[in-house]
Design an enzyme around this catalytic site. Structure first.
Site, PDB file in Angstrom:
ATOM      1  N   GLY A 126       0.738  -1.280   0.018  1.00 28.25           N
ATOM      2  CA  GLY A 126       0.008   0.016   0.012  1.00 28.25           C
ATOM      3  C   GLY A 126       0.864   1.297   0.027  1.00 28.25           C
TER       4      GLY A 126
ATOM      5  N   THR B  33       2.662   4.314  -1.359  1.00 26.35           N
ATOM      6  CA  THR B  33       2.372   5.184  -2.662  1.00 26.35           C
ATOM      7  C   THR B  33       3.563   5.941  -2.968  1.00 26.35           C
ATOM      8  OG1 THR B  33       1.575   7.009  -1.202  1.00 26.35           O
ATOM      9  CG2 THR B  33      -0.091   5.578  -2.303  1.00 26.35           C
TER      10      THR B  33
ATOM     11  N   ALA C   6      -2.402  -1.602  -4.150  1.00 28.69           N
ATOM     12  CA  ALA C   6      -3.444  -0.750  -4.094  1.00 28.69           C
ATOM     13  C   ALA C   6      -3.319   0.430  -3.275  1.00 28.69           C
ATOM     14  CB  ALA C   6      -4.749  -1.417  -3.174  1.00 28.69           C
TER      15      ALA C   6
ATOM     16  N   HIS D 296      -6.297  14.801   4.298  1.00 32.39           N
ATOM     17  CA  HIS D 296      -5.374  13.890   4.955  1.00 32.39           C
ATOM     18  C   HIS D 296      -4.675  14.483   6.192  1.00 32.39           C
ATOM     19  CE1 HIS D 296      -5.941  10.983   1.635  1.00 32.39           C
ATOM     20  NE2 HIS D 296      -5.825  10.023   2.331  1.00 32.39           N
ATOM     21  N   HIS D 297      -4.220  13.837   7.049  1.00 31.77           N
ATOM     22  CA  HIS D 297      -3.289  14.294   8.292  1.00 31.77           C
ATOM     23  C   HIS D 297      -2.104  14.951   7.752  1.00 31.77           C
ATOM     24  CE1 HIS D 297      -0.652  10.671   7.485  1.00 31.77           C
ATOM     25  NE2 HIS D 297      -1.889  10.126   7.487  1.00 31.77           N
TER      26      HIS D 297
ATOM     27  N   LYS E 268       1.057  13.032   6.139  1.00 35.08           N
ATOM     28  CA  LYS E 268       1.036  12.352   4.724  1.00 35.08           C
ATOM     29  C   LYS E 268       1.940  13.161   3.942  1.00 35.08           C
ATOM     30  CE  LYS E 268      -1.869  10.362   1.350  1.00 35.08           C
ATOM     31  NZ  LYS E 268      -1.187   9.261   1.371  1.00 35.08           N
TER      32      LYS E 268
ATOM     33  N   GLY F 190      -2.458   8.650  -3.308  1.00 32.81           N
ATOM     34  CA  GLY F 190      -2.519   7.684  -4.248  1.00 32.81           C
ATOM     35  C   GLY F 190      -4.142   7.423  -4.783  1.00 32.81           C
TER      36      GLY F 190
END
Length: 239
Positions: free
Chosen positions: A73, A75, A98, A133-134, A137, A143
Site C-alpha cells: 500500500g 504510494t 492498492a 489527509h493528516h 502524509k 494515491g
C-alpha cells in the site's frame, strides 16, 4: 499465517494488532534496509508493505525473489510499478498493489467508476476531486485521489488528464488539503449550473486500511499472479 511487515510505522503497528487479533503471527518487522535481514528462515507466507516510497521497490522485489507474495500500500514509487510486476511474473510470485486497502474505499472505487460511466455524456457537469489527509502524509495528491481520477479518465474521452489544484478545461482538478489527525476523506463532485452530485468516503481511523491489507494478505496466500482489490472484494462477496 506468518506475516512480514515491511515498514513499521503507525500503519504497520495497526496492521500488527489486527493481524494478531485474526489469529496470524508477525514473524518479521523491517524498518531499515531489507538486505540486513534473512528472509529464508522465517517461514513467511505473505509480506505486507507500508514502507517509505524510496524503499518500496527493493522491499517488494526482494520478497518476490525469495518466493514471498506481497501486499503493498506504499504510494509514491509507481514509476517502478511495471518493473515490479514483471519481476513478480518472472519469479512466479504473487502481488496485490492498492492505493487504498480499505474495503469501503474499494466499494467507493466501484461506485466512482459506475458514476463516471453514467456522467460521461453530460457535458454541463464539471468534475473535481478533493482529498483531505493528516499533516504527516508526505505525498499529494493521495494515491486514492489519483486512482479516482484515473477511473474517471477511463470513462470520459473529453478529459485528457488531471492536475493538482490548477487544471485546464480538459483536465480534472485535484485539491489536496492537509489537516491534523484526519485519516482520509475523498470527495468526487460533478457540478453544473443547475445542480451538484457528490460522492464521499470518509475514513474514521486507520483500522479500515489495516483490516483491508490483512484481508488482502489472507486472499493472496498460496497464490501466484497479479491481483487487485477487485479480486479480493469479489471473493468476499462470493463467500
Amino acid at each position: 499465517m506468518n506475516i512480514a511487515l515491511l515498514g513499521y510505522g503507525r500503519m504497520g503497528k495497526t496492521i500488527e494488532e489486527i493481524a494478531e487479533n485474526r489469529g496470524h503471527k508477525i514473524v518479521l518487522k523491517i524498518s531499515d534496509d531489507i538486505e540486513n535481514h534473512d528472509l529464508k528462515d522465517k517461514n513467511i507466507d505473505v509480506a505486507i508493505d507500508f514502507s517509505i516510497p524510496k524503499a518500496a521497490f527493493k522491499n517488494i522485489t526482494t520478497c518476490f525473489k525469495n518466493n514471498i507474495p506481497v501486499v503493498s500500500g506504499t504510494t509514491g514509487w509507481l514509476d517502478q510499478y511495471e518493473k515490479a510486476r514483471n519481476i513478480c511474473k518472472d519469479e512466479n510470485s504473487a502481488f496485490i498493489y492498492a492505493s487504498n486497502f480499505s474495503l469501503g474505499v474499494n466499494v467507493f472505487f466501484q461506485l466512482n467508476q459506475k458514476l463516471a460511466e453514467m456522467m460521461q455524456g453530460l457535458e454541463d457537469y464539471k468534475v473535481d476531486i478533493e482529498e483531505i489527509h493528516h499533516t504527516k502524509k508526505l505525498d499529494a495528491p493521495s494515491g486514492t485521489a489519483i486512482t479516482l481520477a484515473q477511473q474517471i479518465l477511463e470513462e470520459n474521452s473529453r478529459l485528457k488528464g488531471w492536475q493538482l489544484d490548477d487544471a485546464d478545461e480538459d483536465e480534472i482538478p485535484i485539491y489536496a488539503k492537509r489537516i491534523e489527525d484526519v485519516p482520509g476523506t475523498h470527495t468526487v463532485t460533478y457540478d453544473s449550473p443547475v445542480d451538484k452530485i457528490e460522492i464521499t468516503h470518509t475514513a474514521k481511523s486507520r483500522q479500515g486500511f489495516a483490516l483491508g491489507a490483512v484481508v488482502a494478505a489472507e486472499y493472496l496466500k498460496d497464490k501466484s499472479g497479479i491481483f487487485t482489490m477487485k479480486d479480493v472484494l469479489a471473493d468476499l462477496f462470493q463467500n
